[in-house]
Design a protein around this motif. Structure first.
Motif, short mmCIF file in Angstrom:
data_model
loop_
_atom_site.label_atom_id
_atom_site.label_comp_id
_atom_site.label_asym_id
_atom_site.label_seq_id
_atom_site.Cartn_x
_atom_site.Cartn_y
_atom_site.Cartn_z
N ALA A 309 0.83 -1.21 0.00
CA ALA A 309 0.00 0.00 0.00
C ALA A 309 0.87 1.26 0.00
CB ALA A 309 -0.93 -0.01 1.21
N THR A 314 -1.67 3.70 -1.79
CA THR A 314 -3.01 3.33 -1.32
C THR A 314 -3.05 3.13 0.20
OG1 THR A 314 -2.51 0.99 -1.81
CG2 THR A 314 -3.66 2.25 -3.52
N ASP A 316 -4.25 4.94 2.42
CA ASP A 316 -5.52 5.35 3.02
C ASP A 316 -6.53 4.20 3.04
OD1 ASP A 316 -5.79 5.34 0.27
OD2 ASP A 316 -6.96 7.18 0.16
N GLN A 317 -6.21 3.09 2.41
CA GLN A 317 -7.14 1.95 2.34
C GLN A 317 -6.79 0.83 3.31
OE1 GLN A 317 -7.51 0.75 -1.83
NE2 GLN A 317 -7.31 2.90 -2.45
N VAL A 318 -5.72 1.00 4.12
CA VAL A 318 -5.30 -0.08 5.04
C VAL A 318 -5.21 0.47 6.47
CG1 VAL A 318 -4.06 -1.40 3.29
CG2 VAL A 318 -2.84 0.34 4.60
N SER A 319 -5.18 -0.44 7.43
CA SER A 319 -4.99 -0.07 8.84
C SER A 319 -4.14 -1.15 9.50
CB SER A 319 -6.34 0.05 9.55
OG SER A 319 -7.03 -1.19 9.47
#
Length: 423
Positions: A309, A314, A316-319
């Protein structure tokens, strides 16, 4: 995904161990690797200093992501060479890697974007640097500007010590790294390490750790690359993490983008928690060593997914998800380190480990089928516990079951946090 991991130290062993757990991984290669990494990856004989050879290997094997572990290849532009060939890579460009490659570059960025850090001056001549030190007095900090493998920093408690450190830099003790010197104010407080992923726009906070830089118990003796670490660092309260993101990390990401050097990779912020709050000591552009080892033990999320990511914009799409337990690592080093030490000494036996324990290889090789110590820092003996005291007890139990006559370690890793727990 097929992944190529660059590096051969304890940090890379920890990354390999964690990457190997990913459900998205089909094949993990490592260059040059070490015997510990070989448990999780296929070792390949690719010269990591030869960027053409690395890109050719990636094309041949259809590598989906290259993960660059150490700082030197990043500063040398390996990530740029890979991106030029449309190969996905986790790690900053050479221009962005100046955050670690040049202490002066980072201090100038801090000045430009009001990032809290110690007052400083840059010098390219010894006489001017010495005059400044005599004017400022001690304690004071002298840093070789360039990469010096963690050894180019002197926290001088006397003026004479600072003057000697300036002579060391300009007399070539750190090679080209000492051609310029940064002299900065001594910051009083408690040190902490903070890690954060960036894709050039988005920041994703990871976790905190505390390293032990000096070679001897009680934080005595010369600075090293790190003699042990634990995570999380109690001094990094939620408020302090929030302030670090707002006052240090976010202005850095903005400043790097505005300067034309967008930063994609991992920020390793070395912090001093002073009476004023978090202040930046230095940036590194890779996972810490040995901090990476304790972070990977606590990380519950898929590391490959996170690094991909960051590489693809990207984030902003994972935690992330972390264990609440403490991880602590003890560095076993060759006697004499950080000075001269004997190489190729035999490591007779490594301890059996159970869940929540791992011995990471930092400076080892196989010679005629036997494990030997090839580096200054050789093993990272790591364990988890509900408390720092429990993690420490488990780690030192593993140390005591390791048979290596030429090895030594500090016996007090985690002492500040253990004292906090007992108070």
């Amino acid at each position: 995904m097929k992944v190529l991991l660059i590096g051969s130290g304890g940090r890379e062993h920890a990354l390999a161990w964690k990457l190997a757990q990913s459900s998205k991984l089909t094949q993990l290669y490592a260059a040059p690797g070490n015997p510990g990494i070989a448990e999780h990856a296929t070792i390949v004989a690719v010269d990591i200093d030869d960027h053409q050879a690395v890109t050719a290997f990636c094309h041949e094997k259809k590598i989906d992501l290259v993960v660059v572990g150490p700082e030197a290849p990043l500063v040398a532009g390996l990530a740029d060479a890979l991106r030029a060939e449309n190969i996905m890579v986790f790690g900053p460009s050479a221009a962005a890697a100046q955050l670690e490659g040049s202490k002066g570059f980072t201090k100038d960025l801090c000045a430009r974007y009001d990032i809290p850090t110690g007052a400083y001056r840059r010098f390219s001549h010894a006489a001017e640097a010495k005059a400044y030190v005599q004017q400022q007095g001690a304690p004071i900090v002298v840093k070789a500007d360039g990469l010096a493998a963690g050894k180019g920093v002197t926290v001088a408690m006397t003026v004479d010590e600072a003057l000697a450190a300036i002579d060391d830099c300009f007399d070539g003790a750190f090679g080209a790294a000492g051609a310029e010197v940064v002299v900065e104010a001594f910051l009083d407080g408690e040190e902490a390490s903070f890690f954060c992923l960036s894709d050039g726009r988005t920041a994703l906070a990871l976790a905190t750790a505390q390293d032990h830089k000096r070679v001897g118990d009680g934080d005595t003796g010369p600075n090293t690359g790190g003699m042990g670490a634990y995570s999380p660092a109690p001094v990094m309260t939620p408020e302090m993490v929030s302030r670090t993101m707002k006052e240090i990390i976010e202005p850095t990401i903005r400043g790097m983008a505005e300067s034309g050097y967008p930063f994609a990779g991992v920020f390793f912020a070395g912090l001093m928690i002073t009476a004023k709050g978090p202040e930046l000591i230095e940036y590194n552009v890779r996972f810490g060593d040995p901090e990476c080892q304790v972070l990977m033990m606590r990380l519950k999320s898929d590391l490959l997914e996170l690094l991909y990511a960051a590489a693809t914009g990207t984030l902003d799409q994972v935690s992330t998800e972390w264990s609440d337990d403490v991880a602590l690592t003890v560095v076993m080093a060759s006697k004499g380190y950080p000075g001269a030490y004997e190489k190729n000494t035999p490591i007779s036996r490594l301890p059996q480990t159970s869940t929540g324990e791992k011995v990471f290889h930092a400076g080892t090789a196989l010679k005629d089928g036997a494990l030997v110590a090839t580096g200054g820092r050789v093993l990272n003996v790591t364990a988890m516990g509900k408390t720092v005291a429990e993690a420490k007890a488990r780690a030192y139990s593993l140390v005591d079951r390791t048979e290596w006559q030429n090895g030594f370690c500090r016996r007090d890793i985690g002492w500040q946090a253990v004292a906090r727990e007992e108070s």
